[in-house]
Design a protein around this motif. Structure first.
Motif, short mmCIF file in Angstrom:
data_model
loop_
_atom_site.label_atom_id
_atom_site.label_comp_id
_atom_site.label_asym_id
_atom_site.label_seq_id
_atom_site.Cartn_x
_atom_site.Cartn_y
_atom_site.Cartn_z
N HIS A 13 7.97 80.06 -20.24
CA HIS A 13 6.56 80.45 -20.28
C HIS A 13 5.66 79.25 -20.10
N GLN A 14 6.00 78.11 -20.69
CA GLN A 14 5.22 76.89 -20.51
C GLN A 14 5.26 76.42 -19.06
N LYS A 67 5.24 86.85 -18.92
CA LYS A 67 4.34 87.81 -19.57
C LYS A 67 4.83 89.24 -19.37
N ILE A 72 -5.79 84.12 -11.39
CA ILE A 72 -4.34 84.27 -11.27
C ILE A 72 -3.70 82.96 -10.85
N LYS A 83 -4.56 79.88 -11.30
CA LYS A 83 -4.50 78.80 -12.29
C LYS A 83 -3.36 78.99 -13.30
N GLN A 84 -2.79 80.21 -13.35
CA GLN A 84 -1.70 80.47 -14.29
C GLN A 84 -0.31 80.16 -13.71
N HIS A 85 -0.28 79.79 -12.44
CA HIS A 85 1.03 79.57 -11.81
C HIS A 85 0.95 78.35 -10.90
N PRO A 120 3.84 80.70 -16.73
CA PRO A 120 3.51 81.84 -17.60
C PRO A 120 3.66 83.21 -16.94
N LEU A 121 3.34 83.31 -15.64
CA LEU A 121 3.37 84.62 -14.99
C LEU A 121 4.77 85.20 -14.89
#
Length: 481
Positions: free
Chosen positions: A148-149, A156, A272, A274-276, A152-153
């Motif tokens: 996840h660190q 989840k 979206i 920025k999460q990957h 994250p995508l």
């Protein structure tokens, strides 16, 4: 009377751009002409939206290491990518390439798998690669909190109880090969090379003196023309086989190509994206060609971040996105028809895979994305068409890779095939120079070593040298070692 030049490069992609740049450094007095049938360069396979821009170095691509105990092919591809990094670094120093961030960005490379069998495979692959100097930074985890660190995508709302594992190499990269291509051609034209856009080469004929007569047509207005060249390189993607067959060199006999297209789901939604921050590869489906390995990729093009997921295989008889509907038929010769039929008969799993892909609805493609990203909302993603890849058929086998075909006298050469392609361009072009200019390569060696200090040596066999060289190119390119 035809104009005479030293070198003609056919095709405005990264292969021709790289070869032209090397020749300009080695023989600045040679006259170089580039023919591109479209209105700009880098519009086919080198275009950033027509490929994944991974900077293939076998850090995350499982198809380069089908046997988890044998890292030889993965090491070879990584070595080739290090050669590309060294040349790009040298070209920045010489003012030929712009600031590194215009074409390469640090992007971790990851592999993510599910299921006990693939987890066991990935664990063994990690144990094998972590001992190799060029893969020294590889990390492994089966812990959902760690993964996840990293990305994250991926985690989840993932189902509990499902076995999964991931590897991560922070030193991965995202490469815009379209930007590299444009910058190299800009340098070439500023230094005497001639670029002829909207010019399609129609026929290649060898003359008695060993030179080549190039017949072409201006696609704007239709005016025909001809040119004579001492050396011809056909770097025209899937179009290359047609021109090499036109040249009637015996070395092309027996070759055929099978076109495979692709689509990607793409989003540029900043929330979206920025999460990957990673390129995440997994295992290919049964029967799928290696170029169809599913991956969720961070892309950086013209300063804007996006995510791409795919590819989803498509089929068209065209060898290029802008090719002819008759391409796949026009390549057929007595010398290759039996080989091509054998490929069809022995690759039924590929045929089944392609049929399944062609029947996939958009909703099912989004479902495939959810295998990677459980929270994916189809409304956030658009479907884009990627480039055409012409896979080599030879000796009754479908080959996944790139192959240089050159005449015995070295006056003409062309490139067939696909991945890892662009990432290993520099090594491929160095090999081509050795093949086609054996009488000159010795005199060029000093300049080549200035551009690529480790040319001809193995970094992976020398851990200290590997750390030094990757660190130097990382500093120059603004990425991680």
């Amino acid at each position: 009377m035809s104009e005479s030049v030293d070198v003609v490069l056919i095709g405005g992609g990264v292969m021709s751009a790289t070869l032209g740049t090397l020749l300009k450094e080695l023989q600045p007095d040679w006259k170089i002409v580039v023919f591109e049938r479209l209105g700009d360069v880098a519009q086919e396979s080198s275009n950033p939206w027509n490929n994944a821009g991974t900077g293939h170095s076998a850090l995350c691509e499982l198809n380069y290491m089908p046997n988890a105990d044998d890292p030889s092919k993965a090491i070879a591809i990584n070595e080739q990518f290090q050669v590309s990094r060294q040349l790009w670094s040298s070209l920045i120093d010489r003012g030929i390439l712009d600031e590194a961030s215009t074409f390469i960005n640090a992007t971790p490379h990851m592999t993510f798998v599910t299921g006990e069998k693939d987890v066991a495979y990935l664990r063994q692959r990690y144990e094998t690669l972590r001992k190799e100097p060029l893969f020294a930074g590889i990390e492994y985890s089966e812990d959902s909190r760690v993964i996840h660190q990293w990305a994250p995508l991926l985690m989840k709302k993932r189902r509990k109880g499902e076995p999964f594992a991931a590897t991560r190499v922070p030193a991965g990269t995202d490469v815009d090969f379209g930007a590299i291509t444009h910058q190299l051609f800009d340098h070439l034209t500023e230094n005497g090379a001639e670029m002829r856009l909207n010019h399609e080469v129609k026929k290649l004929t060898k003359k008695n003196d060993g030179s080549w007569d190039i017949r072409y047509r201006n696609r704007v207005g239709g005016a025909p023309g001809s040119m004579n060249a001492r050396f011809v390189f056909v770097g025209a993607g899937g179009w290359a086989i047609k021109l090499l067959q036109s040249a009637k060199i015996p070395e092309i006999k027996g070759y055929g190509v099978f076109p495979i297209g692709g689509q990607f789901l793409k989003t540029s939604d900043p929330a979206i994206v920025k999460q990957h921050q990673a390129k995440v590869y997994s295992q290919a489906a049964v029967g799928a060609p290696p170029m169809s390995v599913p991956h969720l990729d961070t892309r950086m093009v013209d300063g804007e971040g996006s995510l791409m997921f795919g590819p989803f295989a498509t089929f068209s008889p065209k060898f290029l996105k802008t090719g002819s509907w008759f391409d796949i038929v026009q390549q057929v010769r007595f010398s290759n028809i039996l080989s091509m039929l054998k490929v069809g008969a022995t690759n039924l799993s590929l045929v089944k895979y392609l049929v399944g892909e062609l029947m996939k609805s958009r909703a099912r493609k989004v479902d495939s994305l959810r295998d990677f990203m459980p929270t994916a909302d189809g409304a956030d993603w658009e479907l884009i068409q990627a480039g055409q890849r012409a896979q080599v058929m030879k000796g009754g086998k479908l080959q996944f890779g790139t192959e240089v075909v050159s005449s015995t006298d070295g006056t003409i050469a062309g490139l067939l095939g696909a991945s890892p392609g662009a990432s290993t361009t520099v090594s491929i072009m160095i090999d081509l120079l050795s093949r086609c200019f054996p009488e000159r390569i010795g005199g060029w060696e000093r300049t080549l070593r200035e551009l690529i200090p480790t040319l001809g040596t193995s970094l992976n066999d020398d851990p200290e040298r590997a750390a030094e060289v990757t660190g130097t190119s990382a500093d120059k390119l603004g990425v991680l070692a």
